[in-house]
Scaffold this active site. Structure first.
Site, short mmCIF file in Angstrom:
data_model
loop_
_atom_site.label_atom_id
_atom_site.label_comp_id
_atom_site.label_asym_id
_atom_site.label_seq_id
_atom_site.Cartn_x
_atom_site.Cartn_y
_atom_site.Cartn_z
N HIS A 549 34.55 67.23 43.02
CA HIS A 549 35.16 66.70 44.40
C HIS A 549 36.71 67.11 44.44
CE1 HIS A 549 31.78 63.55 43.99
NE2 HIS A 549 31.76 63.99 45.42
N HIS A 553 35.09 71.85 47.20
CA HIS A 553 34.02 71.09 48.03
C HIS A 553 34.24 70.75 49.43
CE1 HIS A 553 31.10 68.02 48.90
NE2 HIS A 553 32.03 67.20 49.01
N HIS A 589 37.27 64.60 54.17
CA HIS A 589 36.39 63.58 53.97
C HIS A 589 35.99 62.88 52.75
CE1 HIS A 589 33.90 66.72 52.04
NE2 HIS A 589 33.08 65.76 51.54
N ASP A 590 36.97 63.80 51.57
CA ASP A 590 36.97 63.45 50.20
C ASP A 590 38.36 63.82 49.87
OD1 ASP A 590 34.46 62.53 49.26
OD2 ASP A 590 33.68 64.51 49.06
N ASP A 718 27.84 67.80 53.69
CA ASP A 718 28.23 67.08 52.57
C ASP A 718 27.31 67.06 51.28
OD1 ASP A 718 30.09 65.77 51.03
OD2 ASP A 718 29.15 63.62 51.40
#
Length: 821
Positions: A549, A553, A589-590, A718
């Site tokens: 992560h 990514h 998103h992360d 994802d």
């Protein structure tokens, strides 16, 4: 009664061991023990407390019943303290029984009426002290003695055996021939506990159970193995119109059966009864006045002596206008005899997760309908659609054949669960990898207080580092980086080459390229310098130390998102604001992911878990932090020039997409997408004719469906690793495994629950974990997305990768690649 067996056992102990040295030693040991204790005779009725062992509370199971059981209470009625009373007192202490001693008949009765002992042992050896049989009769006269076991201690006699009838007539259950050996006393108490006392305890419980049956609002009938009625409760009498005596001893079939029942139904019931299986369904019963009443009936065989069915318990609930809509809400879930196994998907469908079934694209590219065992229940309104569905099913049941009615019963059972979209897993032993993945990715963990609440409390610097403050333009990208990004529009784009060329800062460069291609800056009315600064600060808040992560990514998900946005069906569905929202959501998103799962954070009691109430912890943090660091500094605020309403719409879309990446609602998102979009589109294709184009456009562009498409798009982006080229897939598999290994190591080190035990770096099989992930999460989702967006190259990669991991597993290889020759 068991008197004979008790006598025989006691006699064997006495006669086999009465004259040997061991018995003499036992007597000597008792006397020595008594002398060492130096205890005065307790006063009448004084409890004797165990000196070391504490009484325990247990739960006893009798067949299907689990009953709470207190420690047994024993009353010793001995006129004076001698070796025999001491032996029983020691035995009570060893068995953890509560022991009370009474010296006189009066104190014995008084003690019993106060404590209601389970076992009473009365000294019957010396008539000069008191009349033992009279003491027994006085205790038996008390109503509370009904379930008490009373034992007579008698002298060992050398003359001919005497009859036990006087003892039985007085109310004794057993006779114990005098034996002062402590072990003999202990064994006697154990035999009493596990024989007579346990039987009496069960009888005592039965009184309460029958009281419950008498008060029950459901009609209950108990019949013997020959179906002769042995008991009916008052509710049953009231419903059927019979008096108690008119039914007891009568055959249930001949008295109550109605001609309205289908003969096939009766055969089905008889077949279940002969197999000792439970049956449940709708059945017509004839009342006393001749009317037939339809009831929801559940018949349960009860196994008794010899392991055979000895009774049948029937629970009946009439179906009337007041309870048709909720007649199944209190049913106990039964084994379904009509479950339909799910067909295998090509060569990589493993299980029978029928609630995941979706629309599938076959190898020839034509749309096919996959059987679904889930009702369409996602259209939520204030009028509670689930209630409407249940009402419709109940109405349909009334005039349906029995097989259809039973199938609808099963549907209602499924609809009653709170996890409508989550498949039922195999047992932990059967599929530990899938169970651990579900536990680690779809659960919020067990909330457990620990000493590590501040583990993730350290704040990361949410500002632009000095060396990144001066933004560069798109034209300033180094040539080698630009060359690698030339094919960023291709699905086979190599993100790891870009990661190496940019020194682990691929998000800034790839983000600039993709945002420029989609005109994000123009839509936001935002200069390129601000866009570059925003990408820099977002990337700075990804943890480069994470194996998986990290910003690579994020860049990979951004590239996949851009690829999907270029698909014709997706372009027909989404507006420019949707495209911009999707690209921004993919990039953030992360952000600030700690390299641990939600379950870990909840178990560790982290600040984030506390802040977000153990619910979508990471996803909520990612999107909240993204807006915080964006709006904090004008130099990177890409939203500052937007009109308020447009910004709010964009913000809402970004939030919704990032939250959709949380795995707890994975199956909900997939099934809503299939039922609201894929199935209606497939129906239009089959129907054809005029107006199909307008109807298709209506499906694709409705507000609700655009939300579902965006959720599906970012979810597929994802977790698209298994659909990438093999070498890319292998690299991502190694990285996510390393991150999970690190989490397992940390959980063991900190004493936290290990949420994914299979991810132990010593014992883990990476191929098996990938097989489970593909089979459980990926296959159905990408089948549905392929049907919608037409992605044959992705599905080919998925098949190839699955075969690779399968081959590795069949060779019992646990690593990423086979050993080098």
């Amino acid at each position: 009664m068991g008197c004979a067996s008790s006598i025989n056992i006691s006699d064997r102990v006495v006669y086999h061991r009465g004259k040997d040295s061991e018995d003499s030693h036992s007597l000597q040991q008792i006397n020595t023990t008594q002398q060492s204790q130096q205890q005065a005779n307790p006063a009448p009725g004084l409890p004797v407390k165990p000196s070391s062992n504490k009484a325990t509370v247990t739960e006893v199971q009798f067949g299907a019943m689990k009953l709470y059981k207190d420690p047994l209470q024993v009353l010793l009625v001995f006129a004076k303290d001698d070796s025999q009373s001491s032996g029983f007192r020691w035995a009570c202490e060893k068995a953890n029984f509560r022991c009370t001693i009474a010296r006189t008949p009066e104190s014995a009765l008084e003690c019993f009426l106060k404590n209601h002992h389970d076992i009473v042992i009365i000294d019957h050896r010396h008539s000069r002290h008191f009349d033992a049989e009279a003491v027994c009769r006085s205790i038996r006269a008390a109503r509370s003695s009904e379930n008490t076991v009373i034992v007579a201690v008698v002298k060992r006699s050398d003359r001919e055996e005497v009859s036990v009838m006087p003892l039985i007539s007085a109310g004794f259950n057993r006779r114990y021939v005098e034996n002062v050996n402590m072990i003999s006393c202990y064994n006697e108490l154990l035999q009493l506990e596990y024989a007579e006392v346990q039987a009496q305890f069960k009888l005592r419980a039965c009184n309460a159970i029958f009281t419950a049956l008498e008060q029950s609002q459901e009609a209950i009938e108990i019949s013997g193995k020959d179906h002769v009625i042995q008991y009916v409760n008052p509710t049953y009498e009231m419903i059927m119109g019979y008096q108690h005596g008119e039914l007891i001893g009568k055959g249930a079939v001949e008295v109550l059966r109605s001609e309205k029942n289908n003969p096939e139904l009766l055969e089905t019931i008889n077949a279940c009864m002969q197999k000792g299986q439970e049956w449940q369904g709708l059945y017509y019963t004839k009342k006393k006045n001749g009317d037939s009443v339809q009831q929801n009936v559940k018949i349960t065989p009860v196994i008794g002596q010899g392991g055979k069915v000895r009774h049948y318990v029937s629970v009946n609930r009439p179906l009337d206008d007041n309870n048709k809509t909720d007649k199944f809400t209190e049913r106990v879930q039964a084994e379904s005899q009509t479950d339909v196994p799910v067909s295998k998907h090509r060569d990589r469908r493993k299980g029978s997760f029928d609630v995941r079934s979706t629309t599938s694209r076959g190898s020839d590219g034509s749309s096919q309908k996959r059987h679904s065992s889930m009702a369409r229940i996602h259209s939520m309104t204030i009028e509670a659609p689930i209630t409407k569905v249940i009402n419709i099913i109940n109405t349909a049941q009334e005039n349906s054949p029995m097989p259809v009615s039973e199938a609808l019963d099963r549907v209602l059972e499924i609809l009653r669960t709170t996890e409508l979209y989550s498949p039922q897993l195999a047992t932990k032993e059967e599929d530990p990898h899938t169970n651990d993945l579900v536990g680690g990715l779809m659960m919020d963990g067990m909330r457990r207080l620990s000493g590590y609440e501040n583990m993730f409390a350290t704040k990361h610097p949410h500002h632009i580092p000095n060396y990144l403050i001066t933004p560069l333009s798109l034209s300033d990208i180094p040539p080698q980086v630009a060359q690698i990004m030339e094919n960023e529009e291709s699905w086979d784009f190599d993100i790891f080459s870009l990661e190496a060329a940019t020194f682990k800062r691929p998000l800034v460069y790839l983000g600039l390229k993709i945002f420029s291609r989609f005109g994000v800056g123009e839509f936001l009315n935002c200069p390129e310098a601000t866009l570059r600064a925003w990408l820099q600060v977002i990337e700075a808040n990804y943890h480069a130390s994470n194996a998986y992560h990290n910003s690579s990514h994020a860049a990979d998900v951004l590239q996949a998102t851009a690829y999907f946005l270029c698909k014709e069906r997706v372009k027909q569905s989404l507006d420019p604001i949707d495209e911009v929202a999707a690209l921004i959501a993919a990039a953030v998103h992360d952000v600030d992911h700690p390299g641990r799962t939600n379950s870990y954070l909840c178990n560790a009691g982290s600040e984030l878990a506390v802040l977000y109430n153990d619910t979508a912890v990471l996803e909520s943090h990612h999107v909240a932090l993204a807006f915080q660091i964006t709006t904090r500094d004008d130099k990177c605020n890409i939203f500052k020039n937007m009109e308020r309403n447009e910004y709010r719409s964009l913000r809402q879309a970004i939030i919704d997409m990032v939250l959709a990446t949380e795995m707890t609602k994975h199956f909900e998102h997939v099934n809503k997408f299939v039922n609201s979009i894929n199935k209606p589109l497939a129906a239009l294709e089959e129907k054809g004719g005029n107006g199909e184009e307008d109807a298709t456009k209506s499906i694709l562009t409705s507000l609700e469906n655009r939300i579902l498409i965006k959720r599906m798009l970012i979810k597929c982006a994802d977790i698209s690793n298994p659909c990438r080229p093999l070498e890319v897939c292998i690299e991502w598999a190694g990285r996510i495994s390393e991150e999970y290994f690190a989490q397992t190591d940390e959980e063991k080190k900190q004493g936290l629950p290990v949420v994914m035990p299979v991810f132990d770096r010593i014992t883990c099989s990476i191929p098996r974990s990938q097989i489970s992930f593909i089979d459980y999460f990926i296959t159905d989702m990408f089948d549905a997305w392929d049907v919608f967006a037409d992605l044959p190259n992705l599905m080919q990669h998925l098949n190839n990768n699955f075969k690779y991991w399968k081959s590795m597993d069949e060779q019992k290889l646990c690593g990423l690649r086979p050993p080098v020759e």
